[in-house]
Design an enzyme around this catalytic site. Structure first.
Site, mmCIF file in Angstrom:
data_model
loop_
_atom_site.group_PDB
_atom_site.id
_atom_site.type_symbol
_atom_site.label_atom_id
_atom_site.label_comp_id
_atom_site.label_asym_id
_atom_site.label_seq_id
_atom_site.Cartn_x
_atom_site.Cartn_y
_atom_site.Cartn_z
ATOM 1 N N THR A 220 -9.102 7.917 -82.869
ATOM 2 C CA THR A 220 -8.415 9.020 -83.524
ATOM 3 C C THR A 220 -7.374 8.491 -84.870
ATOM 4 O OG1 THR A 220 -8.024 10.226 -81.686
ATOM 5 C CG2 THR A 220 -6.144 10.892 -83.201
ATOM 6 N N VAL A 249 -10.124 19.381 -74.277
ATOM 7 C CA VAL A 249 -9.572 19.243 -75.434
ATOM 8 C C VAL A 249 -8.454 18.358 -75.142
ATOM 9 C CG1 VAL A 249 -8.046 20.625 -76.913
ATOM 10 C CG2 VAL A 249 -9.974 21.684 -76.359
ATOM 11 N N THR A 271 -1.969 8.732 -80.757
ATOM 12 C CA THR A 271 -3.236 8.433 -80.372
ATOM 13 C C THR A 271 -3.247 7.418 -78.980
ATOM 14 O OG1 THR A 271 -5.320 7.151 -81.085
ATOM 15 C CG2 THR A 271 -2.999 6.150 -81.569
ATOM 16 N N GLY A 274 -5.470 11.065 -74.134
ATOM 17 C CA GLY A 274 -5.056 12.356 -74.432
ATOM 18 C C GLY A 274 -4.341 13.309 -73.155
HETATM 19 N N1 ASP Z 1 -6.001 11.395 -78.265
HETATM 20 C C1 ASP Z 1 -7.346 11.716 -78.420
HETATM 21 C C2 ASP Z 1 -7.782 12.323 -77.397
HETATM 22 O O1 ASP Z 1 -7.496 12.267 -75.950
HETATM 23 C C3 ASP Z 1 -8.047 10.312 -78.360
HETATM 24 C C4 ASP Z 1 -7.586 9.166 -79.143
HETATM 25 O O2 ASP Z 1 -6.726 9.075 -79.559
HETATM 26 O O3 ASP Z 1 -8.570 8.262 -79.703
HETATM 27 O O4 ASP Z 1 -8.569 13.312 -77.564
#
Ligand code: ASP
Length: 354
Positions: A220, A249, A271, A274
């Protein structure tokens, strides 16, 4: 001297003292600060080639430079955050925009959010698959709609009405990501694990679980800035997590979890895994801890990332800037693609746990 005149002189003196101390305080602060991230995870030097590392470093510097160009001319933190994120969305190196990871159904579905710390206005989009730059769609939701969050086809319809660039979904296809998804499906399966057994996990166990190059899971992107007027903004953009289920999501488009900004405290972009960031309300919690406990940004970030999140079993990190231009780049993983720049224009970029 009349009483009125005396009162006037007294009031003028108070105003002058206040003003002087305000100026002194402001001059101690960084004039502006921009920090960015390109994902956190098990990023180990031994898994990295020299060319790949250079490519990441160069792209992070390019993103910092885009934001710096705006902030150094007195531009707004919102503009700087959007510009920095667009550079990373357009690069297949990161899991956002072009280069987004694949869902369990072999699609690319993106989420993004942005927040203005001056007004506490926010905008986000989720599950969009044809908007070239989801961060701009999130900004349009914030500025041009009465809503905070729009998803799927409705969000795409709105982006079209706002004249944002729409592309064929094949634009997001990246051969390397596709192969990663194939390998991932074969070796690990879904990462969506809600088991309570994880509650006592240590950082080592969590890192072991994600014992793969970071770009197979995370990646992300995000940016947080404070501009010369003291306004803070934060934004985050993602393709989510590799092999995510239909309809999933993550935290990135959730205001308070993936993104938060408040001029009184700080701006945060998250990040990591999630599901845990949502349950820990990571971005807002850092701001709330600062506000209610009166602690520094670094202390608040440490409390959330190294204590609260770990206890839940969550791995990842945050980038954050406070109202005085201090920043915290805090993660509980092996590494996080990250960078910062201030008014001297010298970019600083790091990848591993230093
Ligand atoms: N936080 C993001 C998600 O869970 C993934 C990421 O940070 O790479 O969709």
């Amino acid at each position: 001297m009349t009483m009125m005149r005396l009162l006037f002189i007294f009031a003028l003196a108070i105003f002058t003292i206040d003003n002087v101390s305000g100026q002194e305080k402001r001059s101690d602060m960084a004039k502006f600060t921009l920090v960015i991230h390109g994902g956190a995870g098990t990023i180990l030097k031994k898994n990295m080639t020299a060319e790949k590392e250079l490519a990441y470093r160069d792209k992070l510097k390019e993103a910092l430079s885009a934001g710096y160009g705006i902030l150094s001319k007195g531009g707004s933190s919102i503009d700087a955050v959007e510009a920095a994120i667009i550079i990373m969305e357009d690069s297949p190196l990161f899991n956002a925009g072009k280069g987004a990871v694949f869902t369990s159904e072999g699609k690319n579905e993106m989420d993004a959010s942005i927040m203005d710390g001056k007004t506490l206005e926010a905008g986000s989009v989720a599950m969009v698959n044809t908007i070239k730059n989801p961060i701009s769609a999130a900004r349009a939701v914030m500025e041009q709609s009465p809503h905070v969050m729009m998803v799927g086809e409705g969000a795409v319809k709105f982006a079209k009405e706002q004249n944002l660039e729409i592309v064929d979904s094949s634009y997001f296809y990246d051969e390397k990501r596709y192969q990663q998804w194939q390998d991932f499906k074969g070796s690990i399966g879904t990462q969506m694990d809600h088991s309570d057994e994880r509650a006592d996990n240590t950082t080592e166990q969590i890192n072991a679980e994600f014992n793969e190059p970071v770009d197979e899971k995370f990646g992300t992107v995000g940016a947080v800035a404070i501009d010369v007027n003291g306004n803070i903004a934060a934004g985050t953009s993602t393709g989510g997590m590799t092999n995510k289920m239909y309809g999933r999501v993550g935290d990135s488009p959730i205001i308070g979890a993936g993104t938060y900004a408040n001029n009184k405290t700080c701006g945060v972009s998250s990040t990591g895994h999630g599901e845990y960031f949502m349950r820990a309300v990571v971005a807002y919690d850092i701001s709330a801890i600062m506000e209610h406990k009166g602690v520094s940004l670094q202390e608040a970030a440490d409390e959330v990332i190294h204590n609260k999140l770990i206890k839940l079993g969550g791995s990842g990190g945050i980038i954050s800037v406070d109202s005085e231009g201090n920043f915290a780049l805090t993660f509980n993983t092996e590494g996080m693609y990250r960078g910062s720049i201030r008014e001297d224009g010298v970019p600083s970029v790091s990848i591993y746990k230093d």
